[in-house]
Design a protein around this motif. Structure first.
Motif, PDB file in Angstrom:
ATOM      1  N   VAL A   1       0.840  -1.202   0.000  1.00 18.42           N
ATOM      2  CA  VAL A   1       0.000   0.000   0.000  1.00 18.42           C
ATOM      3  C   VAL A   1       0.872   1.247   0.000  1.00 18.42           C
ATOM      4  O   VAL A   1       2.072   1.187   0.263  1.00 18.42           O
ATOM      5  N   ARG A   2       0.231   2.369  -0.319  1.00 19.66           N
ATOM      6  CA  ARG A   2       0.906   3.659  -0.227  1.00 19.66           C
ATOM      7  C   ARG A   2       0.037   4.558   0.658  1.00 19.66           C
ATOM      8  O   ARG A   2      -1.098   4.880   0.289  1.00 19.66           O
ATOM      9  N   GLU A   3       0.528   4.928   1.827  1.00 16.16           N
ATOM     10  CA  GLU A   3      -0.252   5.743   2.754  1.00 16.16           C
ATOM     11  C   GLU A   3       0.651   6.433   3.768  1.00 16.16           C
ATOM     12  O   GLU A   3       1.848   6.143   3.846  1.00 16.16           O
TER      13      GLU A   3
ATOM     14  N   ALA B   1      11.983  -2.215  -4.923  1.00 18.03           N
ATOM     15  CA  ALA B   1      11.331  -2.333  -6.227  1.00 18.03           C
ATOM     16  C   ALA B   1       9.938  -2.922  -6.063  1.00 18.03           C
ATOM     17  O   ALA B   1       9.656  -4.059  -6.488  1.00 18.03           O
ATOM     18  N   LEU B   2       9.054  -2.157  -5.416  1.00 20.25           N
ATOM     19  CA  LEU B   2       7.677  -2.583  -5.202  1.00 20.25           C
ATOM     20  C   LEU B   2       6.733  -1.509  -5.729  1.00 20.25           C
ATOM     21  O   LEU B   2       7.099  -0.335  -5.829  1.00 20.25           O
ATOM     22  N   THR B   3       5.508  -1.922  -6.051  1.00 19.21           N
ATOM     23  CA  THR B   3       4.466  -0.979  -6.468  1.00 19.21           C
ATOM     24  C   THR B   3       3.196  -1.295  -5.694  1.00 19.21           C
ATOM     25  O   THR B   3       2.955  -2.454  -5.320  1.00 19.21           O
ATOM     26  N   PRO B   4       2.380  -0.269  -5.420  1.00 20.97           N
ATOM     27  CA  PRO B   4       1.129  -0.504  -4.699  1.00 20.97           C
ATOM     28  C   PRO B   4       0.259  -1.528  -5.426  1.00 20.97           C
ATOM     29  O   PRO B   4       0.172  -1.540  -6.655  1.00 20.97           O
ATOM     30  N   GLY B   5      -0.367  -2.386  -4.657  1.00 22.14           N
ATOM     31  CA  GLY B   5      -1.239  -3.408  -5.222  1.00 22.14           C
ATOM     32  C   GLY B   5      -0.584  -4.765  -5.344  1.00 22.14           C
ATOM     33  O   GLY B   5      -1.283  -5.793  -5.440  1.00 22.14           O
ATOM     34  N   GLN B   6       0.751  -4.830  -5.425  1.00 23.16           N
ATOM     35  CA  GLN B   6       1.410  -6.127  -5.433  1.00 23.16           C
ATOM     36  C   GLN B   6       1.096  -6.867  -4.127  1.00 23.16           C
ATOM     37  O   GLN B   6       0.831  -6.257  -3.099  1.00 23.16           O
TER      38      GLN B   6
END
Length: 360
Positions: free
Chosen positions: A50-52, A348-353
């Motif tokens: 997540v991104r928060e 190396a991560l993106t939200p939703g993975q």
């Protein structure tokens, strides 16, 4: 992040890593990043990246009580014949205790203590606070004191005093106040403990009192002094597990060392944003959550249980892709938000993975 915060985070992560080490035994061997072959175990439990906004909160043990503590002194040579029960809140114009044949001693608001008989013709600050009290109680007209003088004991004062005494059961009110008939205190008080006893003298300390306002007091380690400022918002966890909001109202400047704390501390007080949440609790143990760090904006975060320690150092998370493929992604942890169980990560991560977490 300071060395102390890195150490605290490392402990949290170490515990989380230990909790998942058994079910992930051998997972970090240098094998292929994807798995194939005969049908294997069911898909692992996962949580999304997540991104928060994140905040690091440090819990501190504290005590919920009432602010202020002082003794209330009587100045009448009579005998105590009635005393209030501990826990009673007494406001302006109410009976504080009784003497002799049930004569009431009343509480009035003022910072100047009673020191003389108050009767027509006298002037002074004690008269001024008496007149203000009579107006606040609806027993006198403000316009009369504006015309006659707030600090002057006039016919308007005498009339208001008579009405006050009649209201409290004085059979033949004289319109004056002898020394000992009233006690001046700055605000409403809460009786915390009786000092005098029935049949004892009404001269000297009669009760111990506090204000009627709850306050949380905590001994804060001096190492955290820079983390707390006046007006900071905190969270208070009450004995029953309920939480309520609070605001830092005092930060002490003088450090002391107490045996129970094991190191130097400064006193910090917290005012409850919703006083009714505390009910009638007094000297109750509570926990104050102090925010020690906040992310400057939304950041990438994963459950702290997704972190896996690797040798010789660092951390990775296991990312699940299409077809249940898995791969390890190195990450660097940052702020740990204990309230949500999330930890900031850079990698190396993106939200939703989806990242693997222990099955519940």
């Amino acid at each position: 992040m300071s060395r102390g915060r890195w150490l605290a985070l490392a402990v949290v992560i170490a515990v989380a890593a230990g909790a998942v080490s058994a079910w992930r035994a051998g997972a970090l061997a240098p094998a292929a990043s994807s798995r194939s072959g005969p049908p294997g175990p069911p898909p692992p439990a996962t949580q999304p990246v997540v991104r928060e906004d994140l905040s690091a909160v440090t819990p501190v043990t504290a005590t919920l009580g009432y602010s202020g503590s002082y003794s209330v002194r009587g100045q009448d040579p009579g005998t105590l014949t009635w005393l209030p029960r501990p826990g009673t809140v007494i406001r302006q114009g109410r009976v504080l205790y009784r003497i002799n044949n049930g004569s009431p001693v009343l509480l009035l608001y003022g910072r100047v203590p009673a020191w003389r008989t108050l009767a027509e013709g006298v002037t002074g600050a004690d008269v001024a606070q008496l007149n203000h009290g009579l107006v606040d109680l609806g027993l006198a007209d403000r316009a009369d004191f504006v015309a006659l003088g707030w600090d002057y004991f006039s016919w308007a004062t005498a009339y208001g005093v008579q009405r006050l005494e009649e209201r409290r059961g004085v059979a033949d009110p004289p319109g004056s106040l002898s020394l000992g008939q009233v006690v001046f205190e700055p605000e409403a008080l809460r009786v915390s403990r009786l000092i005098g006893s029935l049949g004892g003298s009404a001269t000297g300390p009669v009760v111990f009192a506090t204000s009627d306002r709850h306050v949380v007091t905590l001994p804060l380690a001096t190492s955290m002094q820079s983390e707390v400022r006046l007006g900071d918002k905190v969270t208070i966890t009450l004995p029953d597990g309920a939480t309520t909001a609070g605001v830092v109202s005092l930060v002490g400047q003088v450090a002391t060392v107490q045996r129970s704390s094991g190191g130097p501390t400064i006193p910090v007080q917290v005012r409850l944003a919703h006083p009714r949440a505390a009910g009638s609790l007094d000297q109750a143990p509570v926990t104050v959550g102090i925010t020690t760090q906040t992310s400057p904006g939304p950041v990438l975060a994963v459950p702290v249980t997704a972190l896996v320690a690797r040798s010789p150092g660092g951390y990775v998370v296991e990312v699940v892709g299409p077809g249940n493929t898995r791969r390890w992604v190195p990450v660097t942890p940052g702020i740990y938000d204990g309230a949500d169980g999330l930890v900031q990560v850079t990698g190396a991560l993106t939200p939703g993975q989806r990242v693997v977490v222990p099955a519940t």
